[in-house]
Design an enzyme around this catalytic site. Structure first.
Site, mmCIF file in Angstrom:
data_model
loop_
_atom_site.group_PDB
_atom_site.id
_atom_site.type_symbol
_atom_site.label_atom_id
_atom_site.label_comp_id
_atom_site.label_asym_id
_atom_site.label_seq_id
_atom_site.Cartn_x
_atom_site.Cartn_y
_atom_site.Cartn_z
ATOM 1 N N VAL A 58 -5.545 -10.086 17.940
ATOM 2 C CA VAL A 58 -6.273 -9.961 19.213
ATOM 3 C C VAL A 58 -7.717 -10.456 19.072
ATOM 4 O O VAL A 58 -8.396 -10.687 20.063
ATOM 5 C CB VAL A 58 -6.274 -8.506 19.752
ATOM 6 C CG1 VAL A 58 -4.881 -8.120 20.230
ATOM 7 C CG2 VAL A 58 -6.754 -7.524 18.683
ATOM 8 N N HIS A 86 0.809 -1.221 0.000
ATOM 9 C CA HIS A 86 0.000 0.000 0.000
ATOM 10 C C HIS A 86 0.843 1.271 0.000
ATOM 11 O O HIS A 86 0.371 2.337 0.393
ATOM 12 C CB HIS A 86 -0.974 -0.014 1.196
ATOM 13 C CG HIS A 86 -2.036 -1.072 1.083
ATOM 14 N ND1 HIS A 86 -2.823 -1.454 2.129
ATOM 15 C CD2 HIS A 86 -2.416 -1.825 0.021
ATOM 16 C CE1 HIS A 86 -3.670 -2.407 1.722
ATOM 17 N NE2 HIS A 86 -3.432 -2.655 0.451
#
Ligand code: NAD
Ligand code: ZN
Length: 250
Positions: A218, A116
């Site tokens: 997470v 990106h």
């Protein structure tokens, strides 16, 4: 689970890593999802687009200068350093990242594919002029300025050399990433939601070619359904543990 992941990595022939904004969260660089109103109550999706730049380039540049400043204050965390060390050990052959923050390079990763772009690079909106502000020692001057930056070659506005929402990815980086994914027998996926395509194909390509997928996040992501090992937790805590176990196994 951790020891299983370490065993897979230690025995791998060609392991790669694939990272997203989550790996830099502990360095203080917010993910876009965790961004909520951090800058003038805008959402990044409203600013990181070609349409926004066309309509209001000064506003978009103000946002990018603010992000550059934040990122300049950030340092790599133990997850970035552990990946760089795994590369030095010959385990990880390349890091493919969706991040624009340069923290993998700061941590010492050598074979880096930036899907990106990079927030410290600028490019001309008309000609093929490109500049790396960090390498040119111009970052601080650039961040402090309030002018619309212009191309020194043709005078057109400069823009950040990053991929905005709705834009295609740089062809050479994407090709390199897909080639690496086809060769890889293991991919270590860290801190990515796995919903931004085509980047998110990478773990799927590895899997289709018979490779294994180890994920650190997470929470569950778009990659979790194909993960052979899912390690739930913070990248900065899990990666150093993996590194330690891999060292013991070699
Ligand atoms: P993303 O789609 O990569 O999602 C972030 C992921 O990280 C989530 O799945 C989240 O659960 C996980 N995560 C959060 N904290 C973590 C931690 N400490 N350890 C492990 N995992 C953790 O990123 P996004 O924020 O949705 O952004 C989309 C795109 O925007 C990116 O692909 C990138 O191009 C750009 N972006 C880049 C940066 C950067 O360069 N640091 C920051 C924000 C956005
Ligand atoms: Zn130009």
């Amino acid at each position: 689970m951790l020891s299983h992941a370490a065993k897979i990595l230690a025995r791998s022939r060609f392991a790669i890593a694939f990272t997203g904004a989550g790996i830099s969260a502990e360095s203080g660089v917010p993910t876009f999802r965790g961004f909520n109103g951090l800058w003038k109550r805008y959402r990044p999706e409203e600013l990181a687009t070609p349409e926004a730049f066309q309509m209001n380039p000064n506003l978009v540049w103000e946002f990018y200068r603010w992000r550059m400043k934040k990122i300049l204050e950030a340092k790599p965390n133990p997850a970035h350093y552990s990946l760089a060390e795994l590369e030095r050990l010959g385990i990880i052959k390349a890091v493919i990242t969706q991040n624009v923050d340069d923290l993998h390079r700061e941590a010492g990763t050598r074979n880096l594919v930036e899907l990106h772009g990079n927030i410290f690079r600028v490019k001309c909106t008309s000609c093929d002029y490109r500049e790396n502000l960090k390498e040119g020692g111009r970052v601080n001057e650039f961040v402090e300025s309030r002018e619309l930056p212009k191309c020194p070659r043709c005078g057109s506005p400069l823009r950040p050399d990053v991929v905005w929402f709705g834009e295609t990815l740089p062809k050479d980086a994407l090709e390199k990433a897909f080639n690496l994914a086809e060769r890889a027998d293991v991919v270590l996926v860290i801190g990515t939601s796995g919903v931004v395509y085509p980047a998110a194909y990478i773990p799927y390509i590895v899997k289709e070619h018979g490779g294994r997928v180890i994920e650190v996040n997470v929470e569950r992501s778009g990659i979790t359904p194909i993960a052979d090992v899912f390690l739930r937790g913070k990248a900065g805590e899990i990666l150093p543990k993996i590194l330690e176990l891999v060292r013991e196994l070699r």
